[in-house]
Write a protein that holds these residues in place. Structure first.
Motif, PDB file in Angstrom:
ATOM      1  N   LEU A  87      24.487  -5.896 -12.694  1.00  0.00           N
ATOM      2  CA  LEU A  87      23.225  -5.161 -12.632  1.00  0.00           C
ATOM      3  C   LEU A  87      22.040  -6.057 -12.979  1.00  0.00           C
ATOM      4  O   LEU A  87      21.000  -6.025 -12.312  1.00  0.00           O
ATOM      5  CB  LEU A  87      23.290  -3.967 -13.584  1.00  0.00           C
ATOM      6  N   ASP A  88      22.202  -6.876 -14.028  1.00  0.00           N
ATOM      7  CA  ASP A  88      21.128  -7.806 -14.382  1.00  0.00           C
ATOM      8  C   ASP A  88      20.842  -8.773 -13.240  1.00  0.00           C
ATOM      9  O   ASP A  88      19.682  -9.082 -12.925  1.00  0.00           O
ATOM     10  CB  ASP A  88      21.512  -8.585 -15.644  1.00  0.00           C
ATOM     11  N   ASN A  89      21.919  -9.271 -12.619  1.00  0.00           N
ATOM     12  CA  ASN A  89      21.734 -10.193 -11.501  1.00  0.00           C
ATOM     13  C   ASN A  89      21.056  -9.515 -10.314  1.00  0.00           C
ATOM     14  O   ASN A  89      20.216 -10.115  -9.626  1.00  0.00           O
ATOM     15  CB  ASN A  89      23.089 -10.752 -11.059  1.00  0.00           C
ATOM     16  N   LEU A  90      21.394  -8.263 -10.076  1.00  0.00           N
ATOM     17  CA  LEU A  90      20.797  -7.525  -8.967  1.00  0.00           C
ATOM     18  C   LEU A  90      19.297  -7.335  -9.191  1.00  0.00           C
ATOM     19  O   LEU A  90      18.480  -7.530  -8.273  1.00  0.00           O
ATOM     20  CB  LEU A  90      21.491  -6.170  -8.820  1.00  0.00           C
ATOM     21  N   ILE A  91      18.934  -6.966 -10.415  1.00  0.00           N
ATOM     22  CA  ILE A  91      17.508  -6.766 -10.715  1.00  0.00           C
ATOM     23  C   ILE A  91      16.744  -8.076 -10.592  1.00  0.00           C
ATOM     24  O   ILE A  91      15.635  -8.132 -10.039  1.00  0.00           O
ATOM     25  CB  ILE A  91      17.360  -6.161 -12.125  1.00  0.00           C
ATOM     26  N   ASP A 108      -0.936 -18.860  16.187  1.00  0.00           N
ATOM     27  CA  ASP A 108      -0.321 -17.643  16.697  1.00  0.00           C
ATOM     28  C   ASP A 108       0.963 -17.354  15.918  1.00  0.00           C
ATOM     29  O   ASP A 108       1.909 -18.156  15.931  1.00  0.00           O
ATOM     30  CB  ASP A 108      -0.003 -17.782  18.192  1.00  0.00           C
ATOM     31  N   ILE A 109       0.996 -16.211  15.279  1.00  0.00           N
ATOM     32  CA  ILE A 109       2.160 -15.808  14.490  1.00  0.00           C
ATOM     33  C   ILE A 109       2.808 -14.611  15.176  1.00  0.00           C
ATOM     34  O   ILE A 109       2.120 -13.655  15.548  1.00  0.00           O
ATOM     35  CB  ILE A 109       1.758 -15.417  13.063  1.00  0.00           C
ATOM     36  N   PRO A 110       4.102 -14.654  15.462  1.00  0.00           N
ATOM     37  CA  PRO A 110       4.764 -13.497  16.075  1.00  0.00           C
ATOM     38  C   PRO A 110       4.492 -12.244  15.254  1.00  0.00           C
ATOM     39  O   PRO A 110       4.523 -12.279  14.016  1.00  0.00           O
ATOM     40  CB  PRO A 110       6.246 -13.879  16.050  1.00  0.00           C
ATOM     41  N   PRO A 111       4.214 -11.137  15.910  1.00  0.00           N
ATOM     42  CA  PRO A 111       3.850  -9.910  15.162  1.00  0.00           C
ATOM     43  C   PRO A 111       4.968  -9.364  14.284  1.00  0.00           C
ATOM     44  O   PRO A 111       4.715  -8.679  13.314  1.00  0.00           O
ATOM     45  CB  PRO A 111       3.493  -8.925  16.272  1.00  0.00           C
ATOM     46  N   ASN A 112       6.211  -9.652  14.638  1.00  0.00           N
ATOM     47  CA  ASN A 112       7.327  -9.105  13.854  1.00  0.00           C
ATOM     48  C   ASN A 112       7.785 -10.041  12.736  1.00  0.00           C
ATOM     49  O   ASN A 112       8.830  -9.836  12.146  1.00  0.00           O
ATOM     50  CB  ASN A 112       8.514  -8.798  14.768  1.00  0.00           C
ATOM     51  N   LEU A 113       6.971 -11.107  12.462  1.00  0.00           N
ATOM     52  CA  LEU A 113       7.388 -12.066  11.446  1.00  0.00           C
ATOM     53  C   LEU A 113       7.152 -11.542  10.024  1.00  0.00           C
ATOM     54  O   LEU A 113       7.835 -11.913   9.095  1.00  0.00           O
ATOM     55  CB  LEU A 113       6.649 -13.393  11.635  1.00  0.00           C
ATOM     56  N   THR A 114       6.158 -10.670   9.870  1.00  0.00           N
ATOM     57  CA  THR A 114       5.871 -10.112   8.545  1.00  0.00           C
ATOM     58  C   THR A 114       6.862  -8.998   8.236  1.00  0.00           C
ATOM     59  O   THR A 114       7.055  -8.094   9.035  1.00  0.00           O
ATOM     60  CB  THR A 114       4.440  -9.551   8.512  1.00  0.00           C
ATOM     61  N   PHE A 115       7.484  -9.064   7.085  1.00  0.00           N
ATOM     62  CA  PHE A 115       8.442  -8.033   6.692  1.00  0.00           C
ATOM     63  C   PHE A 115       8.336  -7.808   5.190  1.00  0.00           C
ATOM     64  O   PHE A 115       7.774  -8.598   4.451  1.00  0.00           O
ATOM     65  CB  PHE A 115       9.884  -8.416   7.084  1.00  0.00           C
ATOM     66  N   ASN A 116       8.900  -6.685   4.749  1.00  0.00           N
ATOM     67  CA  ASN A 116       8.861  -6.304   3.334  1.00  0.00           C
ATOM     68  C   ASN A 116      10.241  -6.453   2.698  1.00  0.00           C
ATOM     69  O   ASN A 116      11.248  -6.640   3.375  1.00  0.00           O
ATOM     70  CB  ASN A 116       8.388  -4.848   3.191  1.00  0.00           C
ATOM     71  N   ALA A 117      10.261  -6.347   1.397  1.00  0.00           N
ATOM     72  CA  ALA A 117      11.531  -6.461   0.663  1.00  0.00           C
ATOM     73  C   ALA A 117      12.478  -5.312   1.026  1.00  0.00           C
ATOM     74  O   ALA A 117      12.050  -4.188   1.214  1.00  0.00           O
ATOM     75  CB  ALA A 117      11.283  -6.448  -0.855  1.00  0.00           C
ATOM     76  N   THR A 118      13.735  -5.638   1.154  1.00  0.00           N
ATOM     77  CA  THR A 118      14.733  -4.622   1.510  1.00  0.00           C
ATOM     78  C   THR A 118      15.748  -4.380   0.405  1.00  0.00           C
ATOM     79  O   THR A 118      16.763  -3.730   0.620  1.00  0.00           O
ATOM     80  CB  THR A 118      15.481  -5.073   2.783  1.00  0.00           C
ATOM     81  N   MET A 119      15.472  -4.919  -0.776  1.00  0.00           N
ATOM     82  CA  MET A 119      16.419  -4.729  -1.875  1.00  0.00           C
ATOM     83  C   MET A 119      16.370  -3.284  -2.363  1.00  0.00           C
ATOM     84  O   MET A 119      15.321  -2.661  -2.359  1.00  0.00           O
ATOM     85  CB  MET A 119      16.067  -5.673  -3.041  1.00  0.00           C
ATOM     86  N   PRO A 120      17.477  -2.726  -2.792  1.00  0.00           N
ATOM     87  CA  PRO A 120      17.463  -1.356  -3.328  1.00  0.00           C
ATOM     88  C   PRO A 120      16.629  -1.305  -4.593  1.00  0.00           C
ATOM     89  O   PRO A 120      16.650  -2.231  -5.394  1.00  0.00           O
ATOM     90  CB  PRO A 120      18.951  -1.072  -3.624  1.00  0.00           C
ATOM     91  N   ASN A 121      15.877  -0.202  -4.732  1.00  0.00           N
ATOM     92  CA  ASN A 121      15.029  -0.101  -5.916  1.00  0.00           C
ATOM     93  C   ASN A 121      15.840   0.366  -7.118  1.00  0.00           C
ATOM     94  O   ASN A 121      16.974   0.806  -7.008  1.00  0.00           O
ATOM     95  CB  ASN A 121      13.852   0.861  -5.656  1.00  0.00           C
ATOM     96  N   THR A 122      15.191   0.283  -8.297  1.00  0.00           N
ATOM     97  CA  THR A 122      15.900   0.584  -9.547  1.00  0.00           C
ATOM     98  C   THR A 122      16.194   2.066  -9.697  1.00  0.00           C
ATOM     99  O   THR A 122      17.097   2.451 -10.417  1.00  0.00           O
ATOM    100  CB  THR A 122      15.059   0.112 -10.742  1.00  0.00           C
ATOM    101  N   HIS A 123      15.408   2.923  -8.983  1.00  0.00           N
ATOM    102  CA  HIS A 123      15.681   4.354  -9.084  1.00  0.00           C
ATOM    103  C   HIS A 123      17.011   4.701  -8.427  1.00  0.00           C
ATOM    104  O   HIS A 123      17.736   5.572  -8.871  1.00  0.00           O
ATOM    105  CB  HIS A 123      14.543   5.158  -8.433  1.00  0.00           C
ATOM    106  N   THR A 124      17.318   3.988  -7.322  1.00  0.00           N
ATOM    107  CA  THR A 124      18.613   4.200  -6.683  1.00  0.00           C
ATOM    108  C   THR A 124      19.745   3.706  -7.566  1.00  0.00           C
ATOM    109  O   THR A 124      20.792   4.315  -7.679  1.00  0.00           O
ATOM    110  CB  THR A 124      18.657   3.476  -5.318  1.00  0.00           C
ATOM    111  N   ILE A 125      19.491   2.570  -8.228  1.00  0.00           N
ATOM    112  CA  ILE A 125      20.521   2.015  -9.111  1.00  0.00           C
ATOM    113  C   ILE A 125      20.795   2.938 -10.276  1.00  0.00           C
ATOM    114  O   ILE A 125      21.916   3.103 -10.726  1.00  0.00           O
ATOM    115  CB  ILE A 125      20.090   0.623  -9.610  1.00  0.00           C
TER     116      ILE A 125
END
Length: 464
Positions: free
Chosen positions: A213-217, A243-260
């Motif tokens: 859990l510590d490692n995951l956080i 020129d930057i491809p439009p799909n290059l920007t992305f957000n974090a996909t890690m599970p949040n702590t509320h799910t944990i």
């Protein structure tokens, strides 16, 4: 062969005759001899009838012992003579101290009475019988024998003794019950050992789960930071006209702590729960991809924390101090509970590591005293006694957690992360510095993972 008293012979000494088999067991020759002595009035200055004639009195016990007993009875002392009277159901007349002083027979006289023993009434002597006792023995066990009195007074046996005899079990049945008890004890010991092994397995799985859990956080924090910086870089390149491809920007996909938080901790199992972590594929070939592994092994701990180490073992002091300084902490060492109390009264610390068994004052008692004036500072018990009752005792004395000995540097680091992750060092608070960097990602609150982070770290390679 029982001997009975007989009248003395011509030489003035008593003669004895054997008790024949057809003679009654209640023979009262002793009583008749005593009656003749009283009727003869030869020793009135030593023993005589009372004025009422329904009892007799021994005026001088010393004279009675030296003059009468050797010549007429086989008893060697007055106490033996009294016991013989009791066997024929004679009773001593009890008198108060005042009655003794005013007695016409003297203060040290002894008076005895029997309902059928009266002056000039020899016919009543046949009603005076010696108490007969028939013994019945029952072997309760190899070392205990219960004796039941029978005969004339058998009817007077109290109800408790009757209950014992009526409910007594045989020796064979007793041995059978004993074997059953031994079998049950063996089964209980086996279950205790099995429960202990299950408990160790549970503690091991709990420790693995806490580490995971510590490692995951920590991985989530690093991933958020990395993605934030990547988005800043993409925006900067776009502002420069690239020129930057439009799909290059992305957000974090890690599970949040509320799910944990909703994930249930393992219950009595050695299996480690698996949590999937998705890593950005674009980072696989980047040399900096080794950085997450480094952070996973050592989650971020703000430097500058001041720790009080209460320990009397020199080797443990050296290793703990080395580990604490490696994690950016400053350390102060005291070697007993009294010194710990005195130090905490003068100074404040971010964390206290408290040994339990120490000279002068043990750690649990010292903690209970410290809690009378300091309820804020986390105090962690360091001990090898981790039985359930011991753990309850430590917590009741005000300790926050238990670091089981022997522990590794990783166990110590996990404990520091658990209690210091969201705290600002007291040195920074006093200096009025900012508690957090404005650009650093927010850390998860301790309450969000407190249900999953628990005690009982397990034995690893390098031990303290």
């Amino acid at each position: 062969m029982e001997m009975i008293d007989e009248p003395s012979g011509s030489n003035g000494k008593p003669s004895y005759a054997p008790l024949r088999a057809n003679q009654k067991a209640g023979s009262n020759d002793f009583v008749r001899k005593l009656f003749k002595i009283l009727e003869g009035a030869e020793y009135n200055d030593i023993i005589r009838w009372t004025e009422d004639g329904d009892s007799f009195v021994v005026l001088n016990t010393n004279e009675f012992t030296t003059k009468i007993l050797p010549q007429h009875f086989k008893h060697s002392n007055f106490s033996s003579f009294v016991r013989q009277l009791n066997k024929y159901d004679f009773h001593k007349i009890k008198r108060t101290n005042e009655e003794k002083q005013n007695s016409q027979y003297g203060e040290h006289s002894w008076e005895f009475k029997h309902p059928f023993f009266k002056i000039h009434d020899e016919d009543q002597l046949d009603n005076i019988k010696r108490k007969s006792a028939v013994q019945k023995k029952i072997m309760l066990d190899d070392n205990t024998v219960l004796v039941k009195q029978g005969g004339d007074n058998a009817g007077g046996l109290d109800s408790t003794a009757d209950l014992i005899f009526n409910t007594a079990v045989s020796k064979s049945k007793f041995n059978q019950l004993k074997r059953k008890v031994e079998t049950i004890e063996e089964e209980v010991n086996y279950l205790k050992n099995e429960n202990y092994e299950l408990k160790l397995g549970y503690q091991k799985s709990q420790s693995r789960y806490n580490t995971l859990l510590d490692n995951l956080i920590s991985t989530k924090e690093f991933n958020n930071t990395l993605l934030t910086n990547f988005n800043v870089l993409v925006n900067s390149l776009s502002s420069q006209g690239l020129d930057i491809p439009p799909n290059l920007t992305f957000n974090a996909t890690m599970p949040n702590t509320h799910t944990i938080k909703n994930t249930q901790s393992p219950q009595m199992s050695s299996a480690v729960p698996t949590l999937s972590v998705r890593k950005p594929s674009t980072m696989d070939s980047n040399p900096a991809s080794t950085t997450p592994n480094m952070i996973l092994d050592h989650p971020i701990l703000r430097p500058g924390f001041h720790v009080l180490l209460v320990e009397d073992d020199s080797i443990c002091i050296q290793l703990c101090s080395k580990f604490l300084m490696k994690y950016g902490c400053t350390v102060e060492v005291v070697t007993d509970g009294l010194s710990a109390i005195s130090t905490l009264e003068k100074f404040r610390y971010d964390l206290v590591l408290m040994d339990i068994v120490m000279p002068n004052l043990d750690g649990a008692t010292a903690t209970s005293i410290v809690r009378s004036f300091d309820n804020q500072t986390p105090i962690i018990a360091m001990t090898g006694n981790i039985e359930d009752q011991d753990l309850v005792t430590y917590l009741q004395h005000g300790m926050n957690d238990i670091l089981a000995k022997p522990f590794t540097k990783d166990d110590l680091h996990s404990m520091l992360i658990r209690y210091l992750r969201n705290r600002v060092p007291l040195s920074e608070q006093r200096a009025g510095s900012s508690s957090k960097d404005q650009h650093s990602p927010s850390l998860p609150q301790e309450s969000e993972v407190s249900d999953l982070i628990r005690e009982e770290p397990q034995i690893k390679k390098q031990r303290v």
